[in-house]
Scaffold this motif. Structure first.
Motif, PDB file in Angstrom:
ATOM      1  N   VAL A  64       0.838  -1.212   0.000  1.00  0.00           N
ATOM      2  CA  VAL A  64       0.000   0.000   0.000  1.00  0.00           C
ATOM      3  C   VAL A  64       0.866   1.254   0.000  1.00  0.00           C
ATOM      4  N   HIS A  65       1.960   1.205   0.761  1.00  0.00           N
ATOM      5  CA  HIS A  65       2.748   2.428   0.961  1.00  0.00           C
ATOM      6  C   HIS A  65       4.053   2.356   0.166  1.00  0.00           C
ATOM      7  N   LEU A  66       3.960   2.661  -1.108  1.00  0.00           N
ATOM      8  CA  LEU A  66       5.134   2.665  -1.986  1.00  0.00           C
ATOM      9  C   LEU A  66       5.392   4.083  -2.464  1.00  0.00           C
ATOM     10  N   ASP A  67       6.662   4.466  -2.505  1.00  0.00           N
ATOM     11  CA  ASP A  67       6.953   5.774  -3.115  1.00  0.00           C
ATOM     12  C   ASP A  67       7.212   5.576  -4.616  1.00  0.00           C
ATOM     13  N   ASP A  68       7.446   6.678  -5.315  1.00  0.00           N
ATOM     14  CA  ASP A  68       7.581   6.588  -6.783  1.00  0.00           C
ATOM     15  C   ASP A  68       8.736   5.677  -7.193  1.00  0.00           C
ATOM     16  N   ASP A  69       9.838   5.768  -6.455  1.00  0.00           N
ATOM     17  CA  ASP A  69      11.001   4.935  -6.804  1.00  0.00           C
ATOM     18  C   ASP A  69      10.695   3.449  -6.609  1.00  0.00           C
ATOM     19  N   GLU A  70       9.950   3.147  -5.563  1.00  0.00           N
ATOM     20  CA  GLU A  70       9.610   1.735  -5.309  1.00  0.00           C
ATOM     21  C   GLU A  70       8.680   1.198  -6.401  1.00  0.00           C
TER      22      GLU A  70
END
Ligand SMILES: [Zn+2]
Length: 470
Positions: A280-286
């Motif tokens: 659920v909690h991914l940043d753009d890089d992930e």
């Protein structure tokens, strides 16, 4: 006589394929032989062929549920956890209630309840993240779950979970049935299950996956590489939970000074043979990293909503080219093990996501009605999940693919008045009735009934076990 079966006269056929190929043109009859789809089109019955009348029906590929905890099927709606977030909920429900699963019958009845509900929703492949194992366990949980799925004719991917370390946040009052195994015992059990149950091949009915419950809290960091290396040596996939809540991000930052994806990458837990539940909690890089490495996501919108965990960034993951499957998650955090409910939720939540509109168009506030289409939900929920788990012969309606499909009967007021009946089972919600469900060419349900299953008996057994817990 012939050993083939003809499903004839469906109004629409959704194939699970990309782009315009999602909707079959040129006929929607399907001939099945030898476990696979032999032909699709306008077909004439062969002498002696078994016929299934699909008039008034729409056909979908069988749903592929990519993350579940079947043992939780007897832990629905427990008042002590109904309004709690993930960590307090884990401490209130799944951990303490494991003491009730100290005998085989409880696990079997729970698994049966979950599998039957999934089957009746049109699900044909189930990945069960079965983590209920403990030292001295008096029964064979892996064999029991495979046996229950086999009796119903379902394809089962057993994600053999467990823990090699007690989790401080939730296990302070854990019963002996939640005690950790040693790393050696865990790895020996994986190898044993692979030898006993794992099938290779694109249409395998039984798969085994190495699936420690969470890579951060269920084992020491140094246990992860041996697990990953063993899985690759055995030729099996890896699965776990990741980034379900912001706690994962906080933990990775504070303990390791990186993101959760960077942490698992450092420990060799990324690649096309790995998928994680939630994310659920991914940043753009992930997101970009998932796409680049082929690491998959089991998207569980109902469980994420129920626990207040958030909304996964699935439209962006898909736009980046990441692998995504759909999943119901365990029934202790989702009171419905129903892939149609899950698909309906997936269709809605991304449209309502307040981040969706501004992401696509900075001048807009609120959601975005184009963030998720019915076709995309079907692709994720069928072909997407199958590919992510390495079942390359499963998940689409095409010649040569496994004959896994649901024939949904739309003869119900819910569907009267639909201008595009093909979207009905997802867009209208509820559970469309099954005219038939096939798995690997075998009819496992017909006219909304599972042959040989005594539902009343199953209800009594489930209720008796629930009564003993309260
Ligand atoms: Zn889970």
């Amino acid at each position: 006589m012939t050993d083939s079966l003809l499903v004839r006269g469906a109004a629409h056929l959704m194939t699970g394929l990309p782009g315009a190929a999602m909707r079959a043109t040129g006929g929607s009859d399907l001939r099945v032989r030898g476990g696979v789809i032999e032909a699709i089109g306008t077909l004439t019955a062969e002498p002696g062929e078994r016929l299934i009348d699909a008039s008034g029906c729409v056909v979908y590929p069988g749903w592929v549920n990519t993350h579940h905890h079947l043992f939780q099927s007897l832990l629905k709606g427990i008042p002590a956890g109904i309004d709690l977030a993930l960590v307090p909920w884990l401490a209130a429900v799944p951990v303490p209630y494991r003491r009730h699963f100290d005998h085989e019958q409880a696990l079997r009845v729970a698994a049966r309840v979950g599998l039957v509900e999934l089957l009746l929703s049109g699900c044909t492949t189930v990945a069960d993240h079965q983590y209920h194992y403990y030292p001295g366990m008096p029964f064979d949980a892996s064999a029991a779950v495979f046996d229950e799925a086999g009796k119903l004719g379902l394809r089962l991917v057993l994600c053999r979970g467990g823990q090699t370390m007690a989790r401080v946040m939730t296990d302070s009052a854990a019963p002996p049935q939640a005690a950790p195994e040693t790393l050696d015992a865990f790895m020996a059990a994986i190898e044993h299950d692979v030898q006993r149950f794992h099938q290779v091949g694109p249409r395998a009915m039984r798969r085994v996956v190495s699936a420690i419950t969470t890579p951060n809290w269920s084992c020491a960091a140094e246990h992860l590489k041996p697990m990953a290396r063993q899985a690759r040596r055995l030729g099996i996939h890896l699965h776990s939970h990741l980034s379900e809540t912001f706690d994962y991000v906080k933990w990775a930052r504070e303990v390791h000074g990186c993101t959760p994806m960077q942490f698992v990458a450092e420990h060799e837990w990324v690649g096309p043979d790995v998928w994680f539940a939630h994310m659920v909690h991914l940043d753009d890089d992930e997101i970009a990293f998932c796409a680049k490495t082929g690491t998959g996501i089991a998207h569980c919108p109902q469980s994420n909503a129920r626990l207040g965990s958030g909304i996964a960034r699935v439209p962006e993951l898909r736009a980046a080219g990441a692998r995504v499957g759909l999943a119901v998650d365990g029934a202790a955090s989702n009171e419905a093990a129903d892939m149609l409910s899950e698909a309906h939720a997936a269709w809605l939540v991304h449209r309502a996501d307040p981040r969706a509109g501004p992401r696509r168009d900075a001048s807009r506030e609120g959601g975005d009605a184009a963030a998720m289409t019915v076709e995309e939900v079907i692709r994720i929920g069928t072909a997407g999940g199958a590919a992510m788990m390495g079942l390359d012969g499963v998940g689409t309606l095409a010649v040569g693919m496994a004959a896994d499909f649901a024939v949904y009967d739309l003869d119900h007021p819910r569907f009267f008045g639909l201008h595009d009946p093909a979207i009905g089972p997802v867009a209208s919600g509820g559970r469309a009735r099954l005219r038939a469900l096939l798995v690997n060419g075998r009819v496992v349900a017909e006219n909304d009934t599972i042959p040989g299953l005594d539902l009343a008996q199953m209800r009594r057994e489930a209720q008796a076990l629930v009564d003993r817990m309260t």
